[in-house]
Design an enzyme around this catalytic site. Structure first.
Site, PDB file in Angstrom:
ATOM      1  N   CYS A 104     -10.720  -2.771   6.812  1.00 18.73           N
ATOM      2  CA  CYS A 104      -9.248  -2.647   6.895  1.00 18.73           C
ATOM      3  C   CYS A 104      -8.673  -3.362   8.113  1.00 18.73           C
ATOM      4  O   CYS A 104      -7.462  -3.572   8.192  1.00 18.73           O
ATOM      5  CB  CYS A 104      -8.849  -1.183   6.911  1.00 18.73           C
ATOM      6  N   HIS A 139      -1.910   0.356   9.846  1.00 17.82           N
ATOM      7  CA  HIS A 139      -2.683   0.283   8.610  1.00 17.82           C
ATOM      8  C   HIS A 139      -2.236   1.430   7.701  1.00 17.82           C
ATOM      9  O   HIS A 139      -2.121   2.577   8.146  1.00 17.82           O
ATOM     10  CB  HIS A 139      -4.170   0.374   8.935  1.00 17.82           C
ATOM     11  N   ASN A 186      -4.071   2.470  -0.092  1.00 16.73           N
ATOM     12  CA  ASN A 186      -4.782   1.762   0.969  1.00 16.73           C
ATOM     13  C   ASN A 186      -5.330   0.456   0.404  1.00 16.73           C
ATOM     14  O   ASN A 186      -6.251   0.470  -0.401  1.00 16.73           O
ATOM     15  CB  ASN A 186      -5.917   2.663   1.483  1.00 16.73           C
TER      16      ASN A 186
HETATM   17  O1  UT7 Z   1      -8.859   2.646   5.797  1.00 17.95           O
HETATM   18  C1  UT7 Z   1      -9.791   3.545   6.296  1.00 17.95           C
HETATM   19  C2  UT7 Z   1     -10.443   4.099   5.093  1.00 17.95           C
HETATM   20  N1  UT7 Z   1     -10.368   5.454   4.769  1.00 17.95           N
HETATM   21  C3  UT7 Z   1      -9.458   6.347   5.170  1.00 17.95           C
HETATM   22  O2  UT7 Z   1      -8.577   6.139   5.926  1.00 17.95           O
HETATM   23  C4  UT7 Z   1      -9.634   7.725   4.603  1.00 17.95           C
HETATM   24  C5  UT7 Z   1      -9.558   8.777   5.654  1.00 17.95           C
HETATM   25  N2  UT7 Z   1      -9.658  10.107   5.099  1.00 17.95           N
HETATM   26  C6  UT7 Z   1      -8.653  10.667   4.382  1.00 17.95           C
HETATM   27  O3  UT7 Z   1      -7.616  10.059   4.161  1.00 17.95           O
HETATM   28  C7  UT7 Z   1      -8.833  12.089   3.915  1.00 17.95           C
HETATM   29  O4  UT7 Z   1      -9.996  12.631   4.496  1.00 17.95           O
HETATM   30  C8  UT7 Z   1      -8.913  12.211   2.358  1.00 17.95           C
HETATM   31  C9  UT7 Z   1      -7.550  11.894   1.763  1.00 17.95           C
HETATM   32  C10 UT7 Z   1      -9.963  11.275   1.816  1.00 17.95           C
HETATM   33  C11 UT7 Z   1      -9.271  13.636   1.984  1.00 17.95           C
HETATM   34  O5  UT7 Z   1      -8.305  14.526   2.494  1.00 17.95           O
HETATM   35  P1  UT7 Z   1      -8.761  15.848   3.245  1.00 17.95           P
HETATM   36  O6  UT7 Z   1      -7.541  16.591   3.589  1.00 17.95           O
HETATM   37  O7  UT7 Z   1      -9.679  15.432   4.353  1.00 17.95           O
HETATM   38  O8  UT7 Z   1      -9.495  16.644   2.090  1.00 17.95           O
HETATM   39  P2  UT7 Z   1     -11.024  17.137   2.052  1.00 17.95           P
HETATM   40  O9  UT7 Z   1     -11.933  16.002   1.832  1.00 17.95           O
HETATM   41  O10 UT7 Z   1     -11.264  18.048   3.226  1.00 17.95           O
HETATM   42  O11 UT7 Z   1     -11.012  18.028   0.737  1.00 17.95           O
HETATM   43  C12 UT7 Z   1     -10.249  19.260   0.655  1.00 17.95           C
HETATM   44  C13 UT7 Z   1     -10.415  19.816  -0.747  1.00 17.95           C
HETATM   45  C14 UT7 Z   1     -11.861  19.882  -1.221  1.00 17.95           C
HETATM   46  O12 UT7 Z   1     -11.995  21.018  -2.027  1.00 17.95           O
HETATM   47  P3  UT7 Z   1     -12.649  22.358  -1.430  1.00 17.95           P
HETATM   48  O13 UT7 Z   1     -14.022  21.995  -0.976  1.00 17.95           O
HETATM   49  O14 UT7 Z   1     -11.752  22.779  -0.295  1.00 17.95           O
HETATM   50  O15 UT7 Z   1     -12.614  23.299  -2.606  1.00 17.95           O
HETATM   51  C15 UT7 Z   1     -12.004  18.651  -2.085  1.00 17.95           C
HETATM   52  O16 UT7 Z   1     -12.984  18.800  -3.092  1.00 17.95           O
HETATM   53  O17 UT7 Z   1      -9.721  18.970  -1.673  1.00 17.95           O
HETATM   54  C16 UT7 Z   1     -10.627  18.586  -2.720  1.00 17.95           C
HETATM   55  N3  UT7 Z   1     -10.269  17.241  -3.163  1.00 17.95           N
HETATM   56  C17 UT7 Z   1      -9.338  17.011  -4.108  1.00 17.95           C
HETATM   57  N4  UT7 Z   1      -8.592  17.862  -4.860  1.00 17.95           N
HETATM   58  C18 UT7 Z   1      -7.731  17.315  -5.732  1.00 17.95           C
HETATM   59  C19 UT7 Z   1     -10.735  16.056  -2.716  1.00 17.95           C
HETATM   60  N5  UT7 Z   1     -10.128  15.051  -3.373  1.00 17.95           N
HETATM   61  C20 UT7 Z   1      -9.260  15.621  -4.248  1.00 17.95           C
HETATM   62  C21 UT7 Z   1      -8.351  15.108  -5.196  1.00 17.95           C
HETATM   63  N6  UT7 Z   1      -7.603  15.975  -5.912  1.00 17.95           N
HETATM   64  N7  UT7 Z   1      -8.186  13.782  -5.401  1.00 17.95           N
END
Ligand code: UT7
Length: 332
Positions: A112, A252, A282
């Site tokens: 990125c 970004h 993204n």
């Molecule tokens: O350019 C650099 C590249 N990458 C990034 O910048 C990504 C950086 N990270 C993020 O943006 C965030 O960590 C994410 C958007 C990927 C995830 O958000 P989060 O608030 O960190 O969620 P999480 O991974 O902690 O997941 C929370 C819950 C989980 O369920 P449980 O275990 O609490 O029951 C996940 O399974 O949300 C669930 N979950 C979803 N639910 C509905 C994960 N993805 C989804 C989804 N829809 N798409």
């Protein structure tokens, strides 16, 4: 010699994939995606469209704005992690498509941060007197390396390209500074396992999962906020400025929560932060140059404005560029 941006361009696929479309593909909801990421829709390349398709179109638009001809280009850099092929570079393909026969062309792999890395290289080449005109592109077709059954990643990414022409200018100091950083200790938090020498395509290893983006989202999130703050502060410090003196912050476009957390650390008010991630998700290396081009064409930028670009990506890579804008608004 100084370097300044004299033209910007961007190009996006026509096809829109909304959060409602994703609800039909994986166990997710518009509410979850919007509240956790800010993304509402993203653009997806059609069959027959490649990274070079959008890179070339963005480049043509930037070249047209700068009022130069492709033969005048000395350097073409494409920041991408989804090149058309492992080799040759997408930059060489663009050189051929544009007829930029006098340019040296190469890709930069900085995820990125690819556009900021490319801008930094172009700025250094110009300031050293080696070249006069550079085309810097950030371009991705991430939809081809996303696992469309993985809700943790498939909701985040989109396709597109952005470009800028950077020219030598005796009097106009348009690029005040660039700072680029790497932290290889975290390479395995965000990477694509397949297609390189560790997992080449053999009869035993042609497992599609190897070719998908692999990401520890939570960890990446924490590093992103810290690193983007560090890169932004490096730019401000080097120029003896405070964040309050900035006209616009173009970060970004990964996640609205990362953007807001970074802006908060810099004490930047919302009206000074350019955001378009709700429309495109993204787009990795393409995100900053697409945003810069939109800000430029939508009249956000005035001559003399101080604009801070700030990137973070796989590697980890991160970096910033502080610009003193030297173009008049397009509609003035
Ligand atoms: O350019 C650099 C590249 N990458 C990034 O910048 C990504 C950086 N990270 C993020 O943006 C965030 O960590 C994410 C958007 C990927 C995830 O958000 P989060 O608030 O960190 O969620 P999480 O991974 O902690 O997941 C929370 C819950 C989980 O369920 P449980 O275990 O609490 O029951 C996940 O399974 O949300 C669930 N979950 C979803 N639910 C509905 C994960 N993805 C989804 C989804 N829809 N798409």
């Amino acid at each position: 010699m100084n370097a300044t941006i004299t033209g910007t361009g961007s190009a996006l696929p026509a096809k829109i994939l909304t959060n409602a479309d994703l609800e039909l593909m994986v166990d997710t909801s518009d509410e979850w995606i919007t509240s956790r990421t800010g993304i509402k829709e993203r653009r997806i390349a059609a069959a027959g469209e490649y990274t070079s398709t959008f890179a070339a179109e963005a480049a043509r638009r930037a070249i047209s704005m700068a009022g130069i001809s492709p033969e005048e280009l000395d350097l073409i850099i494409v920041g991408t992690v989804t090149p058309d092929f492992p080799f040759p570079s997408t930059a060489c393909i663009i050189q051929n498509e544009l007829g930029a026969c006098n340019a040296v062309a190469f890709d930069v792999s900085a995820a990125c941060s690819g556009f900021i890395y490319g801008l930094s290289i172009a700025d250094s080449f110009i300031r050293s007197g080696r070249i006069k005109k550079a085309l810097v592109i950030g371009a991705e077709v991430l939809s081809r390396v996303v696992d469309w059954s993985d809700r943790n990643t498939c909701i985040l990414f989109g396709d597109g390209a952005g470009a800028a022409i950077v020219e030598a200018a005796e009097d106009l100091k348009g690029i005040l500074s660039t700072h680029i950083f790497s932290n290889g200790s975290c390479w395995n938090l965000l990477y694509q396992p397949g297609s390189g020498s560790r997992n080449p395509a053999t009869d035993r290893s042609v497992d599609p999962a190897l070719f998908f983006i692999n990401m520890e989202g939570n960890e990446v999130f924490k590093h992103a906020v810290r690193a983007m703050e560090e890169a932004a502060l490096a730019a401000l410090e080097a120029n003896g400025m405070t964040a309050s003196e900035l006209s616009l912050f173009i970060p970004h476009q990964a996640n609205i929560r990362i953007v807001n957390a970074t802006a908060k650390r810099l004490a930047l008010p919302a009206e000074k932060v350019f955001i378009n991630l709700h429309n495109y998700g993204n787009t990795s290396a393409a995100s900053i140059p697409i945003a810069l081009d939109e800000a430029n064409r939508q009249g956000w930028l005035k001559r003399g404005d101080s604009i801070l670009l700030d990137a973070f990506g796989g590697g980890f890579t991160y970096g910033s560029a502080l610009l003193r804008w030297q173009l008049d608004p397009l509609n003035s």
